[in-house]
Design a protein around this motif. Structure first.
Motif, PDB file in Angstrom:
ATOM      1  N   THR A   1       0.833  -1.209   0.000  1.00 12.61           N
ATOM      2  CA  THR A   1       0.000   0.000   0.000  1.00 12.61           C
ATOM      3  C   THR A   1       0.863   1.254   0.000  1.00 12.61           C
ATOM      4  OG1 THR A   1      -1.756  -1.163   1.201  1.00 12.61           O
ATOM      5  CG2 THR A   1      -1.816   1.242   1.222  1.00 12.61           C
ATOM      6  N   GLU A   2       1.907   1.245   0.818  1.00 12.77           N
ATOM      7  CA  GLU A   2       2.801   2.408   0.854  1.00 12.77           C
ATOM      8  C   GLU A   2       3.437   2.638  -0.519  1.00 12.77           C
ATOM      9  OE1 GLU A   2       6.754   4.164   3.167  1.00 12.77           O
ATOM     10  OE2 GLU A   2       5.887   2.255   3.816  1.00 12.77           O
ATOM     11  N   ARG A   3       3.875   1.562  -1.166  1.00  8.66           N
ATOM     12  CA  ARG A   3       4.497   1.685  -2.490  1.00  8.66           C
ATOM     13  C   ARG A   3       3.493   2.233  -3.507  1.00  8.66           C
ATOM     14  NH1 ARG A   3       6.417  -2.809  -2.674  1.00  8.66           N
ATOM     15  NH2 ARG A   3       8.670  -2.358  -2.495  1.00  8.66           N
ATOM     16  N   ASP A   4       2.283   1.704  -3.505  1.00  8.47           N
ATOM     17  CA  ASP A   4       1.256   2.148  -4.445  1.00  8.47           C
ATOM     18  C   ASP A   4       0.963   3.632  -4.274  1.00  8.47           C
ATOM     19  OD1 ASP A   4      -1.030   1.859  -6.333  1.00  8.47           O
ATOM     20  OD2 ASP A   4      -2.223   2.200  -4.525  1.00  8.47           O
ATOM     21  N   LEU A   5       0.817   4.081  -3.029  1.00 11.50           N
ATOM     22  CA  LEU A   5       0.485   5.486  -2.779  1.00 11.50           C
ATOM     23  C   LEU A   5       1.642   6.405  -3.159  1.00 11.50           C
ATOM     24  CD1 LEU A   5      -1.429   5.271   0.630  1.00 11.50           C
ATOM     25  CD2 LEU A   5      -2.382   5.543  -1.668  1.00 11.50           C
ATOM     26  N   GLN A   6       2.872   5.975  -2.907  1.00 11.26           N
ATOM     27  CA  GLN A   6       4.020   6.835  -3.220  1.00 11.26           C
ATOM     28  C   GLN A   6       4.196   6.979  -4.732  1.00 11.26           C
ATOM     29  OE1 GLN A   6       7.224   6.686  -0.428  1.00 11.26           O
ATOM     30  NE2 GLN A   6       8.785   6.884  -2.005  1.00 11.26           N
ATOM     31  N   TYR A   7       4.044   5.882  -5.460  1.00 12.22           N
ATOM     32  CA  TYR A   7       4.151   5.957  -6.924  1.00 12.22           C
ATOM     33  C   TYR A   7       3.005   6.780  -7.508  1.00 12.22           C
ATOM     34  CZ  TYR A   7       8.015   2.711  -7.867  1.00 12.22           C
ATOM     35  OH  TYR A   7       9.259   2.127  -7.978  1.00 12.22           O
ATOM     36  N   ARG A   8       1.792   6.559  -7.007  1.00 12.18           N
ATOM     37  CA  ARG A   8       0.636   7.307  -7.522  1.00 12.18           C
ATOM     38  C   ARG A   8       0.769   8.791  -7.222  1.00 12.18           C
ATOM     39  NH1 ARG A   8      -5.026   5.836  -5.946  1.00 12.18           N
ATOM     40  NH2 ARG A   8      -4.281   4.551  -4.221  1.00 12.18           N
ATOM     41  N   ALA A   9       1.308   9.109  -6.056  1.00 12.07           N
ATOM     42  CA  ALA A   9       1.501  10.513  -5.709  1.00 12.07           C
ATOM     43  C   ALA A   9       2.480  11.177  -6.667  1.00 12.07           C
ATOM     44  CB  ALA A   9       2.000  10.629  -4.270  1.00 12.07           C
ATOM     45  N   ALA A  10       3.579  10.480  -6.982  1.00  8.66           N
ATOM     46  CA  ALA A  10       4.569  11.032  -7.926  1.00  8.66           C
ATOM     47  C   ALA A  10       3.953  11.237  -9.304  1.00  8.66           C
ATOM     48  CB  ALA A  10       5.784  10.110  -8.011  1.00  8.66           C
ATOM     49  N   ASP A  11       3.171  10.263  -9.752  1.00  7.45           N
ATOM     50  CA  ASP A  11       2.515  10.376 -11.057  1.00  7.45           C
ATOM     51  C   ASP A  11       1.550  11.554 -11.081  1.00  7.45           C
ATOM     52  OD1 ASP A  11       3.875   8.127 -11.916  1.00  7.45           O
ATOM     53  OD2 ASP A  11       2.195   6.755 -11.589  1.00  7.45           O
ATOM     54  N   THR A  12       0.819  11.732  -9.982  1.00  9.02           N
ATOM     55  CA  THR A  12      -0.159  12.813  -9.910  1.00  9.02           C
ATOM     56  C   THR A  12       0.512  14.184  -9.931  1.00  9.02           C
ATOM     57  OG1 THR A  12      -1.743  11.441  -8.686  1.00  9.02           O
ATOM     58  CG2 THR A  12      -2.003  13.831  -8.504  1.00  9.02           C
ATOM     59  N   LEU A  13       1.581  14.353  -9.151  1.00 10.00           N
ATOM     60  CA  LEU A  13       2.277  15.644  -9.146  1.00 10.00           C
ATOM     61  C   LEU A  13       2.858  15.961 -10.519  1.00 10.00           C
ATOM     62  CD1 LEU A  13       4.157  15.748  -5.710  1.00 10.00           C
ATOM     63  CD2 LEU A  13       1.937  16.707  -6.310  1.00 10.00           C
ATOM     64  N   GLU A  14       3.355  14.938 -11.199  1.00 11.43           N
ATOM     65  CA  GLU A  14       3.883  15.160 -12.547  1.00 11.43           C
ATOM     66  C   GLU A  14       2.775  15.546 -13.513  1.00 11.43           C
ATOM     67  OE1 GLU A  14       6.855  12.997 -15.775  1.00 11.43           O
ATOM     68  OE2 GLU A  14       5.754  11.752 -14.332  1.00 11.43           O
ATOM     69  N   GLU A  15       1.622  14.897 -13.412  1.00 13.22           N
ATOM     70  CA  GLU A  15       0.498  15.215 -14.294  1.00 13.22           C
ATOM     71  C   GLU A  15       0.003  16.634 -14.061  1.00 13.22           C
ATOM     72  OE1 GLU A  15      -2.350  12.211 -13.450  1.00 13.22           O
ATOM     73  OE2 GLU A  15      -1.153  10.581 -14.330  1.00 13.22           O
ATOM     74  N   VAL A  16      -0.023  17.051 -12.792  1.00 14.04           N
ATOM     75  CA  VAL A  16      -0.546  18.380 -12.448  1.00 14.04           C
ATOM     76  C   VAL A  16       0.438  19.480 -12.830  1.00 14.04           C
ATOM     77  CG1 VAL A  16      -1.175  19.901 -10.530  1.00 14.04           C
ATOM     78  CG2 VAL A  16      -2.088  17.577 -10.618  1.00 14.04           C
ATOM     79  N   THR A  17       1.718  19.277 -12.538  1.00 19.51           N
ATOM     80  CA  THR A  17       2.701  20.360 -12.698  1.00 19.51           C
ATOM     81  C   THR A  17       3.537  20.254 -13.969  1.00 19.51           C
ATOM     82  OG1 THR A  17       4.488  19.189 -11.536  1.00 19.51           O
ATOM     83  CG2 THR A  17       2.919  20.445 -10.187  1.00 19.51           C
ATOM     84  N   GLY A  18       3.584  19.058 -14.552  1.00 17.77           N
ATOM     85  CA  GLY A  18       4.458  18.855 -15.705  1.00 17.77           C
ATOM     86  C   GLY A  18       5.888  18.555 -15.329  1.00 17.77           C
ATOM     87  N   VAL A  19       6.172  18.466 -14.035  1.00 19.91           N
ATOM     88  CA  VAL A  19       7.522  18.187 -13.547  1.00 19.91           C
ATOM     89  C   VAL A  19       7.456  17.025 -12.567  1.00 19.91           C
ATOM     90  CG1 VAL A  19       9.546  19.087 -12.365  1.00 19.91           C
ATOM     91  CG2 VAL A  19       8.150  20.620 -13.768  1.00 19.91           C
ATOM     92  N   ARG A  20       8.262  15.983 -12.796  1.00 20.47           N
ATOM     93  CA  ARG A  20       8.258  14.858 -11.874  1.00 20.47           C
ATOM     94  C   ARG A  20       9.092  15.203 -10.634  1.00 20.47           C
ATOM     95  NH1 ARG A  20       6.057  10.089 -12.156  1.00 20.47           N
ATOM     96  NH2 ARG A  20       6.810   8.351 -10.847  1.00 20.47           N
ATOM     97  N   PRO A  21       8.572  14.976  -9.439  1.00 18.45           N
ATOM     98  CA  PRO A  21       9.318  15.314  -8.221  1.00 18.45           C
ATOM     99  C   PRO A  21      10.556  14.446  -8.061  1.00 18.45           C
ATOM    100  CG  PRO A  21       7.312  14.091  -7.688  1.00 18.45           C
ATOM    101  CD  PRO A  21       7.239  14.424  -9.148  1.00 18.45           C
ATOM    102  N   VAL A  22      11.604  15.035  -7.491  1.00 20.74           N
ATOM    103  CA  VAL A  22      12.858  14.313  -7.276  1.00 20.74           C
ATOM    104  C   VAL A  22      13.124  14.074  -5.797  1.00 20.74           C
ATOM    105  CG1 VAL A  22      13.879  15.198  -9.399  1.00 20.74           C
ATOM    106  CG2 VAL A  22      14.248  16.435  -7.240  1.00 20.74           C
ATOM    107  N   GLY A  23      12.288  14.659  -4.938  1.00 18.69           N
ATOM    108  CA  GLY A  23      12.491  14.509  -3.504  1.00 18.69           C
ATOM    109  C   GLY A  23      11.200  14.226  -2.780  1.00 18.69           C
ATOM    110  N   ILE A  24      11.331  13.697  -1.569  1.00 16.61           N
ATOM    111  CA  ILE A  24      10.171  13.342  -0.768  1.00 16.61           C
ATOM    112  C   ILE A  24      10.357  13.801   0.672  1.00 16.61           C
ATOM    113  CG2 ILE A  24      11.132  11.043  -0.274  1.00 16.61           C
ATOM    114  CD1 ILE A  24       8.244   9.995  -0.146  1.00 16.61           C
ATOM    115  N   ARG A  25       9.260  14.231   1.259  1.00 13.01           N
ATOM    116  CA  ARG A  25       9.160  14.408   2.710  1.00 13.01           C
ATOM    117  C   ARG A  25       7.963  13.579   3.147  1.00 13.01           C
ATOM    118  NH1 ARG A  25       9.448  20.199   4.746  1.00 13.01           N
ATOM    119  NH2 ARG A  25      11.668  19.665   4.697  1.00 13.01           N
ATOM    120  N   THR A  26       8.187  12.570   3.949  1.00 14.92           N
ATOM    121  CA  THR A  26       7.074  11.724   4.349  1.00 14.92           C
ATOM    122  C   THR A  26       6.106  12.517   5.220  1.00 14.92           C
ATOM    123  OG1 THR A  26       8.294  10.907   6.277  1.00 14.92           O
ATOM    124  CG2 THR A  26       8.442   9.623   4.243  1.00 14.92           C
ATOM    125  N   PRO A  27       4.802  12.276   5.090  1.00 10.68           N
ATOM    126  CA  PRO A  27       3.827  12.992   5.909  1.00 10.68           C
ATOM    127  C   PRO A  27       4.120  12.799   7.397  1.00 10.68           C
ATOM    128  CG  PRO A  27       2.724  11.800   4.145  1.00 10.68           C
ATOM    129  CD  PRO A  27       4.158  11.347   4.138  1.00 10.68           C
TER     130      PRO A  27
END
Length: 279
Positions: A114-140
């Motif tokens: 579940t953690e893997r699915d949410l992290q990958y989906r979050a990256a895909d979503t931010l890229e779709e919204v902004t046009g830039v794929r994130p390179v860093g993470i801060r866990t909630p």
């Protein structure tokens, strides 16, 4: 203990342009997700989360723009979906958008899949919204599970900013082996929420006045400047964005800008520089 440990230090001997100190300002755009994460339906709590995009972000953007400061905004995917124009505007202004979970979930309560699915989906979503794929993470909530680093490494992310083993960048080790993932460390001392959040039901109220918080942040910066290191700060639009609280950031920026040899940079740019100059 070895699921994510501090490895070699990545402390540069110098910063770009001959700067003595790097300053990395960050904002966690949690917005409505604190209530939505737990399936909450409190209109009052949701309205409090809505303050961030309506008032906090505009004040922060204005302050950063007036001072020519790039910053990093860590954004849950649900926030990006609810406020896409906000994220696009931040990117257009030269700021970085980083991962901050799907809905500000607690990673230690999730199974690995579940953690893997949410992290990958979050990256895909931010890229779709902004046009830039994130390179860093801060866990909630800086909630880092025994699987988080493994997933972050699999994704090929450049850095994490959730852990607290140092004040300078360092490489993260997974089961004792180098991952190539750089940690840009955080600390509760340098987090506005630690001083200013009220727990309504627990009866807890902030006990430190804004000018005392400013003094702590100034002392942290002054020490980083003397050491030639990094001053990293974590803030939240719905907290620091209030009229009497944005004053803290405004005064802090004025103090920092009083030093001529300071480099304001996004978290990604700090990490890229640290990794490039450290063997």
């Amino acid at each position: 203990m070895n699921r994510a440990r501090a490895g070699r230090s990545l402390r540069p001997s110098s910063w770009p342009g001959g700067a003595r100190c790097a300053v990395a300002l960050s904002f966690d755009s949690d917005h409505d997700t604190f209530e939505l994460r737990d399936g909450g339906k409190s209109i009052s709590a949701l309205s409090q989360g809505h303050f961030g995009p309506r008032q906090g972000i505009p004040r922060i953007r204005q302050l950063l723009d007036a001072n020519g400061i790039p910053a990093t905004f860590f954004v849950p995917a649900i926030t990006a979906l609810h406020y896409p124009d906000e994220q696009r505007a931040l990117v257009a202004e030269g700021h970085e958008i980083g991962l901050h979970g799907w809905i500000h979930e607690r990673n230690t309560l999730l199974d690995e899949a579940t953690e893997r699915d949410l992290q990958y989906r979050a990256a895909d979503t931010l890229e779709e919204v902004t046009g830039v794929r994130p390179v860093g993470i801060r866990t909630p909530s800086w909630d880092f599970s025994e699987n988080t680093l493994k997933i972050t490494t699999e994704m090929g992310l450049l850095y994490d900013s959730s852990l607290m083993a140092d004040v300078d960048c360092y490489e993260l080790l997974l089961d004792g082996s180098p991952t190539g993932v750089v940690e840009l460390p955080v600390e509760w001392i340098r987090d506005d929420a630690a001083y200013l959040v009220m727990d309504r039901w627990g009866g807890l109220r902030p006990q430190i006045a804004p000018h005392d918080i400013l003094r702590i942040f100034v002392q942290e910066f002054d020490a980083a400047y003397e050491e030639g290191g990094i001053f990293q700060l974590t803030m939240h639009p719905d907290i620091i964005g209030h009229r009497s609280r944005i004053w803290i950031l405004r005064e802090l920026v004025a103090h920092i800008r009083g030093k001529k040899d300071v480099w304001f940079a996004t978290h990604a740019d700090v990490v890229i520089h640290a990794k490039s100059v450290c063997p």
